[in-house]
Structure formats: C-alpha cells, structure tokens
Design an enzyme around this catalytic site. Structure first.
Site, PDB file in Angstrom:
ATOM      1  N   ASP A 135       0.875  -1.174   0.000  1.00  0.00           N
ATOM      2  CA  ASP A 135       0.000   0.000   0.000  1.00  0.00           C
ATOM      3  C   ASP A 135       0.913   1.225   0.000  1.00  0.00           C
ATOM      4  O   ASP A 135       1.602   1.501   0.990  1.00  0.00           O
ATOM      5  CB  ASP A 135      -0.902  -0.014   1.240  1.00  0.00           C
ATOM      6  CG  ASP A 135      -1.899   1.141   1.215  1.00  0.00           C
ATOM      7  OD1 ASP A 135      -1.610   2.184   0.576  1.00  0.00           O
ATOM      8  OD2 ASP A 135      -2.973   1.013   1.826  1.00  0.00           O
ATOM      9  N   ASN A 151       1.095   5.119 -12.126  1.00  0.00           N
ATOM     10  CA  ASN A 151      -0.280   4.934 -12.570  1.00  0.00           C
ATOM     11  C   ASN A 151      -1.287   4.809 -11.417  1.00  0.00           C
ATOM     12  O   ASN A 151      -2.434   5.241 -11.565  1.00  0.00           O
ATOM     13  CB  ASN A 151      -0.352   3.689 -13.469  1.00  0.00           C
ATOM     14  CG  ASN A 151      -1.772   3.227 -13.701  1.00  0.00           C
ATOM     15  OD1 ASN A 151      -2.502   3.794 -14.500  1.00  0.00           O
ATOM     16  ND2 ASN A 151      -2.195   2.203 -12.965  1.00  0.00           N
ATOM     17  N   TYR A 205     -10.149  15.356  -6.667  1.00  0.00           N
ATOM     18  CA  TYR A 205      -9.507  14.452  -7.643  1.00  0.00           C
ATOM     19  C   TYR A 205      -8.955  15.266  -8.818  1.00  0.00           C
ATOM     20  O   TYR A 205      -7.808  15.084  -9.235  1.00  0.00           O
ATOM     21  CB  TYR A 205     -10.527  13.421  -8.131  1.00  0.00           C
ATOM     22  CG  TYR A 205     -10.019  12.538  -9.253  1.00  0.00           C
ATOM     23  CD1 TYR A 205      -9.150  11.480  -8.994  1.00  0.00           C
ATOM     24  CD2 TYR A 205     -10.406  12.763 -10.583  1.00  0.00           C
ATOM     25  CE1 TYR A 205      -8.684  10.669 -10.023  1.00  0.00           C
ATOM     26  CE2 TYR A 205      -9.943  11.960 -11.613  1.00  0.00           C
ATOM     27  CZ  TYR A 205      -9.078  10.913 -11.334  1.00  0.00           C
ATOM     28  OH  TYR A 205      -8.608  10.121 -12.354  1.00  0.00           O
ATOM     29  N   LYS A 263      -5.041  15.711 -10.080  1.00  0.00           N
ATOM     30  CA  LYS A 263      -4.583  15.401 -11.438  1.00  0.00           C
ATOM     31  C   LYS A 263      -3.954  16.641 -12.097  1.00  0.00           C
ATOM     32  O   LYS A 263      -3.085  16.510 -12.964  1.00  0.00           O
ATOM     33  CB  LYS A 263      -5.747  14.858 -12.272  1.00  0.00           C
ATOM     34  CG  LYS A 263      -6.224  13.490 -11.790  1.00  0.00           C
ATOM     35  CD  LYS A 263      -5.168  12.435 -12.067  1.00  0.00           C
ATOM     36  CE  LYS A 263      -5.191  11.269 -11.147  1.00  0.00           C
ATOM     37  NZ  LYS A 263      -4.164  10.265 -11.405  1.00  0.00           N
ATOM     38  N   SER A 323     -12.582   0.824 -16.472  1.00  0.00           N
ATOM     39  CA  SER A 323     -11.691   0.304 -15.425  1.00  0.00           C
ATOM     40  C   SER A 323     -12.519   0.120 -14.167  1.00  0.00           C
ATOM     41  O   SER A 323     -13.741   0.211 -14.199  1.00  0.00           O
ATOM     42  CB  SER A 323     -10.551   1.295 -15.156  1.00  0.00           C
ATOM     43  OG  SER A 323     -11.027   2.373 -14.370  1.00  0.00           O
TER      44      SER A 323
HETATM   45  N1  LIG Z   1     -10.572   5.190 -15.531  1.00  0.00           N
HETATM   46  C1  LIG Z   1     -10.652   6.456 -15.912  1.00  0.00           C
HETATM   47  O1  LIG Z   1     -11.698   6.922 -16.434  1.00  0.00           O
HETATM   48  C2  LIG Z   1      -9.445   7.359 -15.768  1.00  0.00           C
HETATM   49  C3  LIG Z   1      -9.436   8.578 -16.470  1.00  0.00           C
HETATM   50  C4  LIG Z   1      -8.343   9.425 -16.334  1.00  0.00           C
HETATM   51  C5  LIG Z   1      -7.280   9.066 -15.519  1.00  0.00           C
HETATM   52  N2  LIG Z   1      -7.309   7.880 -14.842  1.00  0.00           N
HETATM   53  C6  LIG Z   1      -6.152   7.563 -13.979  1.00  0.00           C
HETATM   54  O2  LIG Z   1      -5.575   6.331 -14.403  1.00  0.00           O
HETATM   55  C7  LIG Z   1      -4.940   5.684 -13.295  1.00  0.00           C
HETATM   56  C8  LIG Z   1      -5.406   4.230 -13.218  1.00  0.00           C
HETATM   57  O3  LIG Z   1      -6.800   4.236 -12.940  1.00  0.00           O
HETATM   58  P1  LIG Z   1      -7.787   3.053 -13.347  1.00  0.00           P
HETATM   59  O4  LIG Z   1      -8.943   3.698 -14.013  1.00  0.00           O
HETATM   60  O5  LIG Z   1      -7.063   1.956 -14.005  1.00  0.00           O
HETATM   61  O6  LIG Z   1      -8.271   2.621 -11.865  1.00  0.00           O
HETATM   62  P2  LIG Z   1      -8.443   1.209 -11.152  1.00  0.00           P
HETATM   63  O7  LIG Z   1      -8.994   0.198 -12.090  1.00  0.00           O
HETATM   64  O8  LIG Z   1      -9.182   1.501  -9.897  1.00  0.00           O
HETATM   65  O9  LIG Z   1      -6.927   0.815 -10.798  1.00  0.00           O
HETATM   66  C9  LIG Z   1      -6.223   1.516  -9.802  1.00  0.00           C
HETATM   67  C10 LIG Z   1      -4.925   0.780  -9.490  1.00  0.00           C
HETATM   68  O10 LIG Z   1      -4.248   1.435  -8.414  1.00  0.00           O
HETATM   69  C11 LIG Z   1      -3.961   0.465  -7.378  1.00  0.00           C
HETATM   70  N3  LIG Z   1      -3.995   1.121  -6.079  1.00  0.00           N
HETATM   71  C12 LIG Z   1      -5.057   1.762  -5.527  1.00  0.00           C
HETATM   72  N4  LIG Z   1      -4.747   2.205  -4.299  1.00  0.00           N
HETATM   73  C13 LIG Z   1      -3.450   1.838  -4.077  1.00  0.00           C
HETATM   74  C14 LIG Z   1      -2.558   2.013  -2.984  1.00  0.00           C
HETATM   75  N5  LIG Z   1      -2.936   2.652  -1.867  1.00  0.00           N
HETATM   76  N6  LIG Z   1      -1.297   1.518  -3.078  1.00  0.00           N
HETATM   77  C15 LIG Z   1      -0.914   0.852  -4.215  1.00  0.00           C
HETATM   78  N7  LIG Z   1      -1.720   0.663  -5.285  1.00  0.00           N
HETATM   79  C16 LIG Z   1      -2.966   1.148  -5.209  1.00  0.00           C
HETATM   80  C17 LIG Z   1      -5.062  -0.587  -7.562  1.00  0.00           C
HETATM   81  O11 LIG Z   1      -4.693  -1.843  -7.087  1.00  0.00           O
HETATM   82  P3  LIG Z   1      -5.066  -2.468  -5.637  1.00  0.00           P
HETATM   83  O12 LIG Z   1      -6.511  -2.164  -5.388  1.00  0.00           O
HETATM   84  O13 LIG Z   1      -4.746  -3.908  -5.806  1.00  0.00           O
HETATM   85  O14 LIG Z   1      -4.148  -1.776  -4.708  1.00  0.00           O
HETATM   86  C18 LIG Z   1      -5.162  -0.655  -9.075  1.00  0.00           C
HETATM   87  O15 LIG Z   1      -4.162  -1.493  -9.577  1.00  0.00           O
HETATM   88  C19 LIG Z   1      -5.292   6.521 -12.059  1.00  0.00           C
HETATM   89  O16 LIG Z   1      -4.209   7.366 -11.738  1.00  0.00           O
HETATM   90  C20 LIG Z   1      -6.495   7.334 -12.509  1.00  0.00           C
HETATM   91  O17 LIG Z   1      -6.611   8.540 -11.804  1.00  0.00           O
HETATM   92  C21 LIG Z   1      -8.356   7.011 -14.949  1.00  0.00           C
END
Ligand SMILES: NC(=O)c1ccc[n+]([C@@H]2O[C@H](COP(=O)([O-])OP(=O)(O)OC[C@H]3O[C@@H](n4cnc5c(N)ncnc54)[C@H](OP(=O)(O)O)[C@@H]3O)[C@@H](O)[C@H]2O)c1
Length: 279
Positions: free
Chosen positions: A67, A92, A157, A161, A192
């Site tokens: 974490d 990421n 959030y 960003k 996601s």
């Molecule tokens: N999805 C969208 O629409 C979107 C749009 C723009 C930007 N983003 C950005 O893209 C990135 C990835 O997001 P995603 O959409 O793929 O989200 P996601 O599916 O929720 O994945 C988030 C990842 O971060 C890990 N994580 C969360 N809390 C953590 C912690 N405390 N320590 C270590 N790892 C942690 C999670 O794994 P565990 O739960 O196993 O720890 C998971 O692997 C983020 O920075 C998000 O802000 C996403």
C-alpha cells in the site's frame, strides 16, 4: 532492439498494475521486451498477472504487494527494487473521490492527495536519480482530462490530477537534457474499476478501452510531453485550451459529472452522497 529495450530497458516499474489501465500498461510494456515490476496492494491479482505475462512473453516479472499510502509502503518498494535497473517508471496508481465536497470524509480526500500526488512525487525523484546515473530513461505520470480545469463534484480528484500534469510538464523540461523522457497521460472516461457502478445513460459518452489509452501513451512517450488519447478527448482538450473561457469548461465538465453521479447514485435533484474508490 526497439525504442523500448534500447532506451528504457531492462526493467519497467508499473504502480497500480493489478487492474484497469495499469494492468494494460504491464502487458503492453512486457510485449515490447522489458521485464516488469508489478506494484499494487492485492498480492493475488499481481501474482495472477505475473504468471500470465511470463506465460505470454519471454521476460521476467517481479511482484511487490504494497500500500503506497502507508508509511513503510514506499520504503519496502525501494528496498525490493534496489538490485534492478529501472529504466521506465509508470506512475499509474490512483484513486478518486467524487460527490459534493462538503460530504466527502476528509480522511478519504487526504488519501487521494497521498496516492495521486505524494506517491508519484517520491517515486519520480527516487527513480529519476537512478536514471540520471544510467544516462537515459522514461517516466509516465497518469493525469486526466479533468486536470485542465476545476470540476465540481470531483474537485479534489481533478486538483490532484492538475498537480500531476503540471509536475510532469515541469520535470519533462528539466530532465530532457538528461535523456529522460517524461509524459503526462490525460485520458477521459476509460473502462476500469476506478469508479464501480458508473454509467453514462443519457450522456453522449463512450468510455475508451484501457488498451487504447495505453497504446497512445506508449506511442507519445519520447515525442510529446502531454498525451491526450482519443478524438473526443482531444477536442475537449483543444477547445478548452484555445476556444472556451476556463469558467465555461468548469461548468461543462461539472454538468457531465453531475449527470454521471446522478445516474450512479440515483439521486433526483442534487448529487446526494459521495463515492470513494479504493478505500
Ligand atoms: N478510468 C478512468 O476513467 C481514468 C481517467 C483518467 C485518468 N485515470 C487515472 O488512471 C490511473 C489508473 O486508474 P484506473 O482507471 O485503471 O483505476 P483502477 O482500475 O481503480 O486501478 C487503480 C490501481 O491502483 C492500485 N492502487 C489503488 N490504491 C493503491 C494504494 N494505496 N497503493 C498501491 N496501489 C494502489 C489498484 O490496485 P489495488 O486495489 O490492488 O491496490 C489498481 O491497480 C489513475 O491514476 C487514474 O486517476 C483514470
């Protein structure tokens, strides 16, 4: 030798590798021939991914379950990678808190700041120092399309960003002479697990696939400083930058998020309760 193994080999480190966009980064980077360090909290998901990647590509993996918002999380990560030549860092891992600001528990909001801001800050300084010594490298920092203006109902959030975007732009210029490429990645809605249950009924929104977001980012790395994947997101980015007053962007994005949250939470008039991912 391709651009990845040549400039960014031999190891890449991806935070938030267990699912969503990070999982896709892990697979696509592995496909270029780099070994991958997979970091997230869920050990079982990471081990599954590690086995699948080692089955599909002739590379090595290392799993680090941590974490990153906990006091010893980052220290353990540094210790567990001390023997590796990390040439590519993908910042990421991220979390989202959405809903009316005054209803968001302050500890949740602070956790978002910790994971989205303090973690990439610390990891970038640590690994960029090593990249300076090796004379080359690459760093990606996940930002978002919401980074370009304030957005009601997702204000903290979006602000986190904005930090990621501005930080990436600044160090991109600083580290370029050291032969280190830095890229801010700014997707819009992407499929996601970031915001479970989200739906876009009544909105002209078609979320992108994580695969498409990652493909664009890896193509842009080394040639741009800001990556905005997809034609709709590009339109929003350029119109926000050159055509519309910032206040109008805030209103437009705010309207979209209000509707998305209403769809999700079922509130009729105002968005009633906050949602936090990855709590
Ligand atoms: N999805 C969208 O629409 C979107 C749009 C723009 C930007 N983003 C950005 O893209 C990135 C990835 O997001 P995603 O959409 O793929 O989200 P996601 O599916 O929720 O994945 C988030 C990842 O971060 C890990 N994580 C969360 N809390 C953590 C912690 N405390 N320590 C270590 N790892 C942690 C999670 O794994 P565990 O739960 O196993 O720890 C998971 O692997 C983020 O920075 C998000 O802000 C996403």
């Amino acid at each position: 030798m391709n651009k990845f193994t040549n400039k960014y080999g031999e190891w890449a480190l991806i935070t938030g590798a267990s699912k969503g966009i990070g999982l896709e980064f892990s697979r696509q980077i592995a496909a270029t021939g780099l070994n991958v360090v997979l970091v997230a909290r869920s050990d079982s998901r990471l081990k599954q991914l590690s086995s699948a990647i080692e089955r599909d590509y002739p590379i090595k993996t290392r799993v680090i379950a941590a974490d990153l918002t906990e006091v010893d999380g980052i220290a353990r990560l540094f210790e567990a990678t001390a023997d590796l030549d990390i040439g590519l860092l993908v910042n990421n891992a991220g979390r989202e808190d959405s809903g009316p600001f005054l209803q968001i528990p302050i500890d949740d909001a602070i956790k978002t700041v910790d994971l989205n801001i303090k973690v990439p800050l610390q990891l970038t300084q640590h690994f960029a120092t090593k990249m300076r010594a090796r004379g080359k490298g690459g760093i990606l920092i996940m930002s978002s399309i919401v980074a370009f203006q304030g957005v009601p109902n997702i204000a903290n959030y979006a602000a986190s960003k904005a930090y990621d975007l501005v930080f990436a732009e600044g160090i991109a210029a600083e580290l370029e002479p050291l032969n280190i490429d830095v890229l801010s990645v700014n997707p819009g809605f992407t499929k996601s697990e970031l915001s479970p249950g989200i739906n876009f009924d009544g909105l002209p929104i078609n979320p992108m696939s994580a695969a498409a977001v990652v493909k664009t980012a890896l193509k842009d790395l080394g040639t741009s400083r800001v990556s905005v994947p997809g034609s709709v997101n590009k339109f929003l980015y350029y119109s926000g930058k050159y055509l519309q007053p910032r206040r109008l962007n805030t209103a437009a994005f705010g309207g979209v998020f209000r509707k998305v949250l209403r769809n999700k939470l079922g509130a009729s008039d105002a968005v009633a309760s906050p949602h936090t991912s990855n709590s």
